[in-house]
Design a protein around this motif. Sequence first.
Motif, PDB file in Angstrom:
ATOM      1  N   VAL A 172       0.837  -1.209   0.000  1.00  0.00           N
ATOM      2  CA  VAL A 172       0.000   0.000   0.000  1.00  0.00           C
ATOM      3  C   VAL A 172       0.869   1.255   0.000  1.00  0.00           C
ATOM      4  O   VAL A 172       0.542   2.240  -0.650  1.00  0.00           O
ATOM      5  N   LEU A 173       1.985   1.203   0.720  1.00  0.00           N
ATOM      6  CA  LEU A 173       2.905   2.339   0.796  1.00  0.00           C
ATOM      7  C   LEU A 173       4.267   1.943   0.248  1.00  0.00           C
ATOM      8  O   LEU A 173       4.581   0.762   0.132  1.00  0.00           O
ATOM      9  N   ARG A 174       5.087   2.944  -0.042  1.00  0.00           N
ATOM     10  CA  ARG A 174       6.475   2.709  -0.441  1.00  0.00           C
ATOM     11  C   ARG A 174       7.329   3.849   0.101  1.00  0.00           C
ATOM     12  O   ARG A 174       6.822   4.938   0.380  1.00  0.00           O
ATOM     13  N   ARG A 175       8.603   3.598   0.264  1.00  0.00           N
ATOM     14  CA  ARG A 175       9.525   4.626   0.725  1.00  0.00           C
ATOM     15  C   ARG A 175       9.769   5.633  -0.380  1.00  0.00           C
ATOM     16  O   ARG A 175       9.862   5.271  -1.548  1.00  0.00           O
ATOM     17  N   GLU A 176       9.892   6.875  -0.006  1.00  0.00           N
ATOM     18  CA  GLU A 176      10.237   7.909  -0.979  1.00  0.00           C
ATOM     19  C   GLU A 176      11.744   7.854  -1.229  1.00  0.00           C
ATOM     20  O   GLU A 176      12.523   7.588  -0.320  1.00  0.00           O
TER      21      GLU A 176
ATOM     22  N   GLN B  37      19.888  10.835  -2.678  1.00  0.00           N
ATOM     23  CA  GLN B  37      20.791  10.145  -1.759  1.00  0.00           C
ATOM     24  C   GLN B  37      20.376   8.694  -1.504  1.00  0.00           C
ATOM     25  O   GLN B  37      21.114   7.948  -0.916  1.00  0.00           O
ATOM     26  N   GLY B  38      19.165   8.326  -1.872  1.00  0.00           N
ATOM     27  CA  GLY B  38      18.658   6.980  -1.617  1.00  0.00           C
ATOM     28  C   GLY B  38      17.298   7.042  -0.951  1.00  0.00           C
ATOM     29  O   GLY B  38      16.540   8.000  -1.129  1.00  0.00           O
TER      30      GLY B  38
END
Length: 124
Positions: A72-76, A80-81
Motif C-alpha cells: 500500500v505504501l512505499r519509501r520515498e 541520496q537513496g
Amino acid sequence: MLLIDQKIFRRAKKGIRNCPFNFFLFQSLQKGSLSAQNVFLNKSKYLNQEFMFINSSLFIENEFLKLIKIGVLRREVDGQGLTSKVRITPIGRKVIESSSNLFTKKVSIIKRLITCLKYQLTPR
C-alpha cells in the motif's frame, strides 16, 4: 493473473481497514509524502480516534512498514537513496478510490478493546 490481483487487492483493503490511520492521511499521501515523525506530531489529524494513546513515532513507523509489506505504501527516494518518508502506491490509490466505505464502518467496542490491548502489550 486476475486471481492474484484480487488477492492483492483484498489484502491491501484489509491492511488499510486495520491500520490506525484515517482517510485524511491517505488523502495527504496522494498529494505528497509524510514521515512517521510528522504523523506523530500531528496525530490528532492523521490517526483514528481510538489510537490517540500511541506515544512514539516508532509505533507509526512500524505501521508504515506493515503497509509497505502489503504494497500500500512505499519509501520515498531522493538523490541520496531511501528517505524516512512514505508515499502511496498505485494499488493503495486504487483501494482508496474504489472502497469508499473503508473508513466509515463503525468499529465494535470489543474490536477497539482488542486493538488497544494489542498495542499496549506490544514490546517497545
